[in-house]
Structures are given as C-alpha cells and as structure tokens.
Design a protein around this motif. Structure first.
Motif, PDB file in Angstrom:
ATOM      1  N   ARG A  34       0.836  -1.203   0.000  1.00 10.22           N
ATOM      2  CA  ARG A  34       0.000   0.000   0.000  1.00 10.22           C
ATOM      3  C   ARG A  34       0.864   1.244   0.000  1.00 10.22           C
ATOM      4  O   ARG A  34       1.906   1.271   0.648  1.00 10.22           O
ATOM      5  CB  ARG A  34      -0.872   0.057   1.265  1.00 10.22           C
ATOM      6  CG  ARG A  34      -2.087  -0.800   1.158  1.00 10.22           C
ATOM      7  CD  ARG A  34      -2.989  -0.640   2.376  1.00 10.22           C
ATOM      8  NE  ARG A  34      -4.067  -1.606   2.274  1.00 10.22           N
ATOM      9  CZ  ARG A  34      -5.217  -1.386   1.614  1.00 10.22           C
ATOM     10  NH1 ARG A  34      -5.429  -0.220   1.056  1.00 10.22           N
ATOM     11  NH2 ARG A  34      -6.133  -2.320   1.526  1.00 10.22           N
ATOM     12  N   CYS A  35       0.380   2.259  -0.695  1.00  8.55           N
ATOM     13  CA  CYS A  35       1.075   3.546  -0.696  1.00  8.55           C
ATOM     14  C   CYS A  35       1.014   4.111   0.718  1.00  8.55           C
ATOM     15  O   CYS A  35      -0.063   4.175   1.329  1.00  8.55           O
ATOM     16  CB  CYS A  35       0.402   4.502  -1.673  1.00  8.55           C
ATOM     17  SG  CYS A  35       1.019   6.179  -1.581  1.00  8.55           S
ATOM     18  N   GLU A  36       2.155   4.520   1.248  1.00  9.46           N
ATOM     19  CA  GLU A  36       2.176   5.037   2.621  1.00  9.46           C
ATOM     20  C   GLU A  36       1.681   6.482   2.695  1.00  9.46           C
ATOM     21  O   GLU A  36       1.626   7.060   3.763  1.00  9.46           O
ATOM     22  CB  GLU A  36       3.584   4.920   3.215  1.00  9.46           C
ATOM     23  CG  GLU A  36       4.013   3.472   3.431  1.00  9.46           C
ATOM     24  CD  GLU A  36       5.335   3.355   4.163  1.00  9.46           C
ATOM     25  OE1 GLU A  36       5.346   2.924   5.326  1.00  9.46           O
ATOM     26  OE2 GLU A  36       6.376   3.709   3.562  1.00  9.46           O
ATOM     27  N   ASN A  37       1.326   7.059   1.556  1.00  7.60           N
ATOM     28  CA  ASN A  37       0.729   8.393   1.601  1.00  7.60           C
ATOM     29  C   ASN A  37      -0.787   8.308   1.474  1.00  7.60           C
ATOM     30  O   ASN A  37      -1.511   8.742   2.350  1.00  7.60           O
ATOM     31  CB  ASN A  37       1.306   9.284   0.507  1.00  7.60           C
ATOM     32  CG  ASN A  37       0.728  10.683   0.554  1.00  7.60           C
ATOM     33  OD1 ASN A  37       0.810  11.360   1.571  1.00  7.60           O
ATOM     34  ND2 ASN A  37       0.117  11.111  -0.538  1.00  7.60           N
ATOM     35  N   CYS A  38      -1.286   7.724   0.380  1.00 10.78           N
ATOM     36  CA  CYS A  38      -2.742   7.724   0.156  1.00 10.78           C
ATOM     37  C   CYS A  38      -3.411   6.436   0.625  1.00 10.78           C
ATOM     38  O   CYS A  38      -4.640   6.340   0.589  1.00 10.78           O
ATOM     39  CB  CYS A  38      -3.060   7.989  -1.309  1.00 10.78           C
ATOM     40  SG  CYS A  38      -2.591   6.642  -2.409  1.00 10.78           S
ATOM     41  N   ASP A  39      -2.609   5.448   1.049  1.00 14.20           N
ATOM     42  CA  ASP A  39      -3.118   4.163   1.546  1.00 14.20           C
ATOM     43  C   ASP A  39      -3.780   3.285   0.492  1.00 14.20           C
ATOM     44  O   ASP A  39      -4.320   2.233   0.809  1.00 14.20           O
ATOM     45  CB  ASP A  39      -4.089   4.347   2.734  1.00 14.20           C
ATOM     46  CG  ASP A  39      -3.412   5.005   3.930  1.00 14.20           C
ATOM     47  OD1 ASP A  39      -2.234   4.664   4.174  1.00 14.20           O
ATOM     48  OD2 ASP A  39      -4.028   5.869   4.571  1.00 14.20           O
TER      49      ASP A  39
ATOM     50  N   LEU B 204       5.722   4.857  -2.006  1.00 12.56           N
ATOM     51  CA  LEU B 204       4.613   5.629  -2.587  1.00 12.56           C
ATOM     52  C   LEU B 204       4.116   4.997  -3.876  1.00 12.56           C
ATOM     53  O   LEU B 204       4.891   4.369  -4.611  1.00 12.56           O
ATOM     54  CB  LEU B 204       5.090   7.056  -2.914  1.00 12.56           C
ATOM     55  CG  LEU B 204       5.554   7.941  -1.759  1.00 12.56           C
ATOM     56  CD1 LEU B 204       6.144   9.238  -2.298  1.00 12.56           C
ATOM     57  CD2 LEU B 204       4.402   8.241  -0.807  1.00 12.56           C
ATOM     58  N   CYS B 205       2.829   5.200  -4.163  1.00  9.54           N
ATOM     59  CA  CYS B 205       2.324   4.822  -5.478  1.00  9.54           C
ATOM     60  C   CYS B 205       2.891   5.864  -6.458  1.00  9.54           C
ATOM     61  O   CYS B 205       3.273   6.956  -6.053  1.00  9.54           O
ATOM     62  CB  CYS B 205       0.793   4.793  -5.479  1.00  9.54           C
ATOM     63  SG  CYS B 205       0.000   6.399  -5.374  1.00  9.54           S
ATOM     64  N   PRO B 206       2.950   5.524  -7.758  1.00  4.83           N
ATOM     65  CA  PRO B 206       3.567   6.460  -8.714  1.00  4.83           C
ATOM     66  C   PRO B 206       2.901   7.838  -8.717  1.00  4.83           C
ATOM     67  O   PRO B 206       3.597   8.853  -8.846  1.00  4.83           O
ATOM     68  CB  PRO B 206       3.397   5.760 -10.061  1.00  4.83           C
ATOM     69  CG  PRO B 206       3.239   4.311  -9.732  1.00  4.83           C
ATOM     70  CD  PRO B 206       2.572   4.250  -8.387  1.00  4.83           C
ATOM     71  N   ASN B 207       1.574   7.897  -8.537  1.00  2.00           N
ATOM     72  CA  ASN B 207       0.902   9.210  -8.530  1.00  2.00           C
ATOM     73  C   ASN B 207       1.383  10.067  -7.372  1.00  2.00           C
ATOM     74  O   ASN B 207       1.732  11.238  -7.546  1.00  2.00           O
ATOM     75  CB  ASN B 207      -0.612   9.040  -8.403  1.00  2.00           C
ATOM     76  CG  ASN B 207      -1.247   8.667  -9.723  1.00  2.00           C
ATOM     77  OD1 ASN B 207      -0.574   8.646 -10.761  1.00  2.00           O
ATOM     78  ND2 ASN B 207      -2.517   8.368  -9.696  1.00  2.00           N
ATOM     79  N   CYS B 208       1.382   9.479  -6.183  1.00  3.71           N
ATOM     80  CA  CYS B 208       1.830  10.241  -5.018  1.00  3.71           C
ATOM     81  C   CYS B 208       3.306  10.614  -5.177  1.00  3.71           C
ATOM     82  O   CYS B 208       3.711  11.723  -4.838  1.00  3.71           O
ATOM     83  CB  CYS B 208       1.614   9.461  -3.732  1.00  3.71           C
ATOM     84  SG  CYS B 208      -0.126   9.361  -3.269  1.00  3.71           S
ATOM     85  N   HIS B 209       4.098   9.684  -5.703  1.00  2.00           N
ATOM     86  CA  HIS B 209       5.518   9.973  -5.867  1.00  2.00           C
ATOM     87  C   HIS B 209       5.744  11.194  -6.760  1.00  2.00           C
ATOM     88  O   HIS B 209       6.471  12.118  -6.408  1.00  2.00           O
ATOM     89  CB  HIS B 209       6.248   8.750  -6.437  1.00  2.00           C
ATOM     90  CG  HIS B 209       7.732   8.901  -6.375  1.00  2.00           C
ATOM     91  ND1 HIS B 209       8.588   8.134  -7.102  1.00  2.00           N
ATOM     92  CD2 HIS B 209       8.523   9.763  -5.680  1.00  2.00           C
ATOM     93  CE1 HIS B 209       9.835   8.503  -6.854  1.00  2.00           C
ATOM     94  NE2 HIS B 209       9.816   9.495  -5.983  1.00  2.00           N
TER      95      HIS B 209
END
Ligand SMILES: [Zn+2]
Ligand SMILES: [Zn+2]
Length: 225
Positions: A153-158, A194-199
């Motif tokens: 899971r993305c640690e920013n948006c979950d 992070l997921c690529p979008n959040c990154h």
C-alpha cells in the motif's frame, strides 16, 4: 538599469537562492528581504525585481522536480533562454552536470500555451548525448525494508499498489523525503513507499510542502531531516 539580466546578476541571484534553500532545509531562520536588498545595492535593480527573479528560480527548481524556497511561489514568466541559464547555474552551484530537464520542460510549457502550432514531425532517430549524472549509492536493505513495511500500500494515500510487476510484486516507489540531492540520508526514517501518482506529486505537485508535513504527522517512523 538594463532590462537584460547579465549572467553575473543571474549567478548572484542563484547563489542567494540556494543559500536560502539550504537554510530552509536546516530550519535556520533568515530574512529574504536582506538578500534582495544586498543584491539590489550591488546591481542597481529594485528589490522587487530580485524577488521576482527568485520566483523564476523556484519555477526552474519545480521543473527539475526539486523543492523550492518556502514563500517563493514559482513564477513561470521567464524566457526559455533564462531557464537554461538558471538550470546551468543551479547545476554549477551544486557541482553537478547540466542535464537540461528544466530547459526541456520550459520549452514544452511555452509551446503548450501557444494557441495553435502545427503537428510536429518529430525525429525518427533522435540524437543521443552521453552526460555525467550523479548517482547515489543506495542501500538495497533500506528499500527492501520500506517496501515490506508498506505491505503493498502507498504510505501516503493508503491505496493498494496500482499494478503488479512481472514478478507479481505490488509496484511502489521508494522516495526520500529529504532528497538525496539535498543531503538527505538513505535511511528508513527518511524513505517512504509511494504509489507512482503520489511519488510524482511529491516532486511536482503544487502542495508538496503541506503534503510532506501531513506525512510527517501521520507516520511515526519518519524523522524530519
Ligand atoms: Zn499514493
Ligand atoms: Zn522521489
């Protein structure tokens, strides 16, 4: 006072900017106005002119996916020749070689805002250049540990990773909150999955600074550097 900025003026502005940026990153207090006033006395332009120039430098930094100085919102009204000069100067100050990322993106922006331009023929065989790029020696254990900790899971948006890799692993990217290029450490307290979008948003988003604050607030593993 000449309308054309000399390389010397631009260099002095970039040096002042990078100095403020460094102080920002170390949470050291400073007064922006004193930088402008020093430059203004030295070169005979208004303080406002230098402030605006600093915002242009923020724009160049943003095109490079780098952090800009707090309170100096990127101002895009800058000719592509100046973007190139500023990017060259930033690279020089940092002791890195010029790669032309901001220059290229600045040209894209200029073209995009034109009302119409004809469909380009492009290049069948684009020229290639070999350039020296500074690479940081990262610890594979840090990346592996952070990825394991994230559990897909993305640690920013979950959100769960957007896709699985060919190996069947959830695809996430490990980002350093204080960039390695800015002297950040390669440790698990400075790295996040992070997921690529959040990154991409952490590099290019307009609210990256507040997102970063949120992240420090919600993830106790992370330590501000
Ligand atoms: Zn995300
Ligand atoms: Zn990153």
């Amino acid at each position: 006072m000449s309308a054309i900025w000399t390389e010397e003026e631009l260099e002095a502005s970039v040096l002042a900017y990078m100095d403020m940026r460094k102080k920002d990153s170390m949470a050291e207090p400073y007064i922006k106005k004193s930088y402008y006033s020093e430059l203004s006395k030295r070169f005979g332009r208004t303080e406002k002119a230098f402030e605006y120039r600093m915002q242009n430098i923020s724009y160049v930094m943003s095109l490079m996916g780098r952090k800009w100085v707090k309170g100096l919102k990127p101002a895009k009204h800058v000719g592509s020749n100046h973007i190139e000069i500023i990017e060259r100067l930033v690279s020089k100050v940092e002791g890195k070689s010029y790669v032309g990322q901001a220059t290229f993106e600045g040209q894209v922006w200029e073209l995009k805002k034109k009302k119409s331009f004809s469909k380009p023929s492009g290049e069948i065989r684009p020229n290639s250049v070999t350039s020296q790029v500074t690479k940081y020696q990262r610890d594979p254990r840090v990346k592996a540990w952070v990825l394991k900790e994230a559990e897909g899971r993305c640690e920013n948006c979950d959100n769960i990773a957007p896709f699985l890799t060919a190996e069947g692993e959830p695809f996430l990217e490990v980002h350093h909150l204080k960039h390695l290029a800015d002297g950040g450490s390669d440790t698990v307290t400075n790295a996040i999955a992070l997921c690529p979008n959040c990154h991409r948003e952490f590099h290019y988003g307009q609210s990256m600074a507040s997102k970063l604050e949120e992240l420090y607030g919600k993830n106790s593993r992370l330590i501000r550097e």
